[in-house]
Motif scaffolding. Structure first.
Motif, PDB file in Angstrom:
ATOM      1  N   LEU A  89      65.175  81.084  37.397  1.00 25.18           N
ATOM      2  CA  LEU A  89      65.316  81.681  36.067  1.00 25.18           C
ATOM      3  C   LEU A  89      66.426  80.996  35.283  1.00 25.18           C
ATOM      4  O   LEU A  89      66.274  80.699  34.098  1.00 25.18           O
ATOM      5  CB  LEU A  89      65.607  83.176  36.201  1.00 25.18           C
ATOM      6  CG  LEU A  89      65.751  83.945  34.901  1.00 25.18           C
ATOM      7  CD1 LEU A  89      64.427  84.000  34.172  1.00 25.18           C
ATOM      8  CD2 LEU A  89      66.257  85.355  35.156  1.00 25.18           C
ATOM      9  N   PHE A  90      67.537  80.705  35.968  1.00 29.48           N
ATOM     10  CA  PHE A  90      68.655  80.079  35.266  1.00 29.48           C
ATOM     11  C   PHE A  90      68.293  78.713  34.727  1.00 29.48           C
ATOM     12  O   PHE A  90      68.522  78.416  33.563  1.00 29.48           O
ATOM     13  CB  PHE A  90      69.861  79.949  36.195  1.00 29.48           C
ATOM     14  CG  PHE A  90      70.765  81.105  36.068  1.00 29.48           C
ATOM     15  CD1 PHE A  90      71.591  81.224  34.975  1.00 29.48           C
ATOM     16  CD2 PHE A  90      70.756  82.111  37.009  1.00 29.48           C
ATOM     17  CE1 PHE A  90      72.409  82.313  34.829  1.00 29.48           C
ATOM     18  CE2 PHE A  90      71.566  83.202  36.871  1.00 29.48           C
ATOM     19  CZ  PHE A  90      72.396  83.307  35.780  1.00 29.48           C
ATOM     20  N   PHE A 103      80.064  88.445  40.709  1.00 29.90           N
ATOM     21  CA  PHE A 103      80.382  87.029  40.839  1.00 29.90           C
ATOM     22  C   PHE A 103      81.776  86.824  41.404  1.00 29.90           C
ATOM     23  O   PHE A 103      82.036  85.875  42.133  1.00 29.90           O
ATOM     24  CB  PHE A 103      80.230  86.311  39.491  1.00 29.90           C
ATOM     25  CG  PHE A 103      81.195  86.756  38.434  1.00 29.90           C
ATOM     26  CD1 PHE A 103      82.425  86.134  38.315  1.00 29.90           C
ATOM     27  CD2 PHE A 103      80.882  87.785  37.558  1.00 29.90           C
ATOM     28  CE1 PHE A 103      83.322  86.524  37.344  1.00 29.90           C
ATOM     29  CE2 PHE A 103      81.760  88.175  36.591  1.00 29.90           C
ATOM     30  CZ  PHE A 103      83.001  87.547  36.485  1.00 29.90           C
ATOM     31  N   ARG A 157      72.764  82.415  41.954  1.00 32.88           N
ATOM     32  CA  ARG A 157      73.323  81.339  41.149  1.00 32.88           C
ATOM     33  C   ARG A 157      74.612  80.798  41.781  1.00 32.88           C
ATOM     34  O   ARG A 157      74.789  79.590  41.913  1.00 32.88           O
ATOM     35  CB  ARG A 157      73.582  81.862  39.734  1.00 32.88           C
ATOM     36  CG  ARG A 157      74.326  80.933  38.836  1.00 32.88           C
ATOM     37  CD  ARG A 157      73.413  79.845  38.334  1.00 32.88           C
ATOM     38  NE  ARG A 157      74.112  79.010  37.365  1.00 32.88           N
ATOM     39  CZ  ARG A 157      73.609  77.911  36.862  1.00 32.88           C
ATOM     40  NH1 ARG A 157      72.414  77.526  37.227  1.00 32.88           N
ATOM     41  NH2 ARG A 157      74.285  77.205  35.996  1.00 32.88           N
ATOM     42  N   VAL A 158      75.510  81.714  42.168  1.00 35.19           N
ATOM     43  CA  VAL A 158      76.808  81.270  42.691  1.00 35.19           C
ATOM     44  C   VAL A 158      76.642  80.571  44.032  1.00 35.19           C
ATOM     45  O   VAL A 158      77.282  79.555  44.291  1.00 35.19           O
ATOM     46  CB  VAL A 158      77.779  82.458  42.827  1.00 35.19           C
ATOM     47  CG1 VAL A 158      79.131  81.977  43.331  1.00 35.19           C
ATOM     48  CG2 VAL A 158      77.947  83.162  41.497  1.00 35.19           C
ATOM     49  N   GLY A 193      68.910  92.680  39.853  1.00 36.33           N
ATOM     50  CA  GLY A 193      69.680  91.975  38.830  1.00 36.33           C
ATOM     51  C   GLY A 193      70.920  91.331  39.422  1.00 36.33           C
ATOM     52  O   GLY A 193      71.243  90.182  39.129  1.00 36.33           O
ATOM     53  N   VAL A 217      70.338  88.132  41.256  1.00 38.44           N
ATOM     54  CA  VAL A 217      70.114  86.963  40.405  1.00 38.44           C
ATOM     55  C   VAL A 217      71.421  86.187  40.240  1.00 38.44           C
ATOM     56  O   VAL A 217      71.466  84.962  40.368  1.00 38.44           O
ATOM     57  CB  VAL A 217      69.561  87.393  39.024  1.00 38.44           C
ATOM     58  CG1 VAL A 217      69.591  86.230  38.046  1.00 38.44           C
ATOM     59  CG2 VAL A 217      68.151  87.919  39.159  1.00 38.44           C
ATOM     60  N   VAL A 218      72.508  86.932  39.983  1.00 37.66           N
ATOM     61  CA  VAL A 218      73.815  86.305  39.815  1.00 37.66           C
ATOM     62  C   VAL A 218      74.291  85.696  41.133  1.00 37.66           C
ATOM     63  O   VAL A 218      74.788  84.562  41.164  1.00 37.66           O
ATOM     64  CB  VAL A 218      74.835  87.346  39.305  1.00 37.66           C
ATOM     65  CG1 VAL A 218      76.212  86.737  39.197  1.00 37.66           C
ATOM     66  CG2 VAL A 218      74.391  87.912  37.971  1.00 37.66           C
ATOM     67  N   HIS A 254      68.902  97.404  39.495  1.00 39.84           N
ATOM     68  CA  HIS A 254      70.305  97.002  39.438  1.00 39.84           C
ATOM     69  C   HIS A 254      70.610  95.987  40.540  1.00 39.84           C
ATOM     70  O   HIS A 254      71.244  94.957  40.308  1.00 39.84           O
ATOM     71  CB  HIS A 254      71.141  98.273  39.606  1.00 39.84           C
ATOM     72  CG  HIS A 254      72.596  98.064  39.478  1.00 39.84           C
ATOM     73  ND1 HIS A 254      73.198  97.851  38.256  1.00 39.84           N
ATOM     74  CD2 HIS A 254      73.578  98.032  40.398  1.00 39.84           C
ATOM     75  CE1 HIS A 254      74.484  97.705  38.454  1.00 39.84           C
ATOM     76  NE2 HIS A 254      74.751  97.813  39.732  1.00 39.84           N
TER      77      HIS A 254
END
Lengths: 319, 281
Positions: free
Chosen positions: A273-274, A146, A262-263, A255, A258-259, A252
């Protein structure tokens, strides 16, 4: 080869069930259901709650619910979202393309950069290439994804103004490939960079090991050029460990994306998912988890197959 | 392990990079623990005279946040939380991973099958997704986050111990101990454990780093440590506001740099420990 493929397929099945049972239990074991959240919004009496739970099927025992969910899944029905009432499969269908694009380009970019860099740094340890690879590894290991996103946005969107910082399209709808790629560069770069370190490291150590083999000395002794030795013999000999690393790092990287989604407000499964997690939208959480589990298993399967093709020993031993 | 504890320490000291990192980490921990007490910093009360989003000044070294709290104090107290989560979660991972790895490697059979299948399961699934779901479900508190990150981090450690146990269990001294009638528990404790566990120290350092990364990601995303409590991750969360990101880099850069320095130090210490524990590699 067919037997090898079948064995691999069969071994993927328990993992799939394991993951879905795990997530299912996780969501069910906690006290409180969606009816408690709805209670805050008007459904107040105990009778109302019981009726709502019955209509959602939440009053049945756990194994029955898992069985019912699994049966629906096999028929392609992932249930309806608690929050919007829409079909979960429809929601996922909208989001899966952007996610595949982001993760896929990130992985591809990482492999394309990591393999040559790993080979180069193994070829001449201590050279400028090797040191560059070392620095890249440290960045990849030490900087959280992030934070890379934020620094990327700060440098390329704010200071330089080259790249957009949000979303997939400039005007909200598809407007040509150039626009899409323009939006893809930053997030895909971050996904790539966070997966890069392990790949470079493994490629390097695999190549170093192969360089010590006798057949490399033979290849050099018969007068092959260094480039030919590195590509035809060292890289080929190191293919299996490198593939294994790619294989173990797919989860990995997924995953991580996914972050990143979001950002950057990337409209993929991670963002879905969030929002589902924040509103305790269990069917959507389950749906996304299933798709991620399937994606992980499929990529593993695919790499297993390449593995079998690349190294005959693998398929004979297991077949 | 090659040689005793002292020799390992001496080999570690000779690795200048790793030793420097250990010093940096120690200094950081001391700052985080002692500075707030020494300087009398308060991370929770608003300084109304300084106002909101005050730039760095003599009174507030890193300025103030959106409700006028001192950001330097929050950075230090956030460091306490982040380091606490990192070390405790790694300790839990080790406490779960070592016994499971030992059991799987020494008992073999059904133990081996189920424990290793479980490890496969946890490793094939992106852990951040599981952590996200779990934390969202059990609720964010320091204790829950330590527990979730710790319990999901056992696979790597277990695999390492499992591999070592497999090779150690066939060694003559273990066979001798078994022939002399030692109980399984005492053989595991006295003969297998000390020899199978030494590489775990290196893995532990890496585990702490990973746990700090997980915690900061969670807190940044708003499902980990939440305000008013501070952690390095949720201090960076201020930067999801574009104005803060562009005009107030002193707010989000320092916690980011802290995370990076800590994780990199742990990484290098881990590498140094691995070399010190097994000088042949």
């Amino acid at each position: 080869m067919t037997r090898y493929i079948r064995n691999r397929l069969v071994s993927a099945v328990p993992v799939f069930f394991g993951i879905t049972i795990l997530v299912f239990l996780m969501l069910q074991v906690v006290p409180g259901t969606i009816t408690d959240l709805m209670g805050e919004q008007g459904v107040s009496s105990a009778a109302d709650k019981a009726a709502l739970e019955a209509s959602l099927g939440l009053d049945r025992p756990l194994p029955v619910r898992y069985g019912a969910w699994l049966w629906d899944l096999l028929r392609g029905d992932l249930g309806n979202s608690y929050a919007s009432g829409k079909e979960v499969s429809g929601l996922i269908a909208q989001r899966i393309g952007p996610s595949l694009l982001l993760t896929g380009s990130g992985v591809l970019l990482a492999v394309l950069i990591a393999v040559p860099l790993g080979v180069l740094s193994a070829w001449k340890p201590g050279s400028a290439w090797d040191r560059a690879a070392g620095v890249l590894c440290l960045v990849s290991f030490g900087v959280p994804g992030f934070f890379l996103c934020l620094v990327g946005i700060f440098v390329f969107s704010v200071v330089l103004g080259w790249l957009p910082s949000q979303g997939m399209y400039a005007s909200g709808v598809y407007a040509g490939l150039g626009d899409l790629l323009h939006h893809l560069i930053l997030p895909a770069g971050v996904v790539c960079l966070s997966g890069l370190g392990d790949l470079v490291r493994q490629t390097r150590s695999a190549c170093l090991e192969t360089l010590g083999e006798d057949y490399i000395t033979t290849a050099r002794a018969k007068g092959l050029s260094e480039g030919a030795v590195m590509v035809r013999h060292v890289l080929r000999g190191s293919l299996i460990p490198v593939l294994t690393t790619v294989l173990t790092h797919i989860p990995h990287i997924i995953g991580g994306s996914v972050v990143v989604e979001r950002v950057f407000g990337w409209p993929g499964m991670g963002s879905l998912l969030f929002s589902a997690i924040f509103s305790r939208d269990d069917p959507v959480i389950m749906g996304v988890t299933v798709v991620i589990a399937l994606a992980v298993l499929l990529t593993n399967l695919l790499l297993d197959l390449i593995y079998g093709l690349a190294d005959p020993r693998v398929r004979y031993e297991e077949g | 392990m090659q040689g005793g504890r002292r020799e390992v320490w001496q080999r570690f000291r000779r690795d200048r990079r790793a030793f420097a990192c250990l010093c940096i980490l120690g200094a950081e921990a001391a700052c985080v623990l002692l500075l707030p007490l020494l300087l009398g910093l308060d991370p929770y009360t608003s300084d109304l005279t300084a106002g909101f989003w005050a730039p760095p000044s003599a009174g507030h070294w890193l300025g103030t946040d959106d409700v006028g709290r001192d950001l330097f104090a929050r950075l230090l107290c956030g460091g306490r939380v982040s380091l606490l989560v990192g070390f405790c979660a790694a300790a839990i991972s080790v406490a779960v991973g070592i016994p499971l790895g030992l059991l799987a490697g020494y008992r073999r059979g059904a133990w081996e099958f189920w424990i290793m299948r479980l490890a496969d399961l946890f490793q094939t699934f992106p852990s951040i997704v599981l952590v996200l779901c779990l934390v969202a479900v059990v609720g964010p508190s320091v204790f829950n986050i330590i527990l979730v990150i710790g319990l999901l981090g056992w696979t790597g450690i277990a695999r390492l111990v499992y591999g070592n146990t497999l090779s150690v269990r066939e060694k003559e001294y273990v066979l001798a101990a078994r022939a002399l009638g030692g109980s399984t528990a005492s053989i595991l404790r006295r003969n297998v454990l000390p020899n199978a566990v030494s590489p775990v120290w290196a893995a532990l350092a890496l585990r702490v780093g990973r746990a700090i990364l997980s915690e900061s990601s969670l807190s940044f995303l708003g499902v980990g440590i939440r305000t008013p409590q501070a952690s390095w991750g949720n201090l960076i969360q201020y930067a999801s506001n574009l104005t803060v990101l562009t005009t107030r880099p002193w707010v989000w850069l320092p916690p980011g740099v802290c995370i990076i320095v800590t994780v990199l130090c742990l990484q290098i210490i881990g590498d140094g420990l691995r070399n010190a524990l097994d000088p042949r590699t």
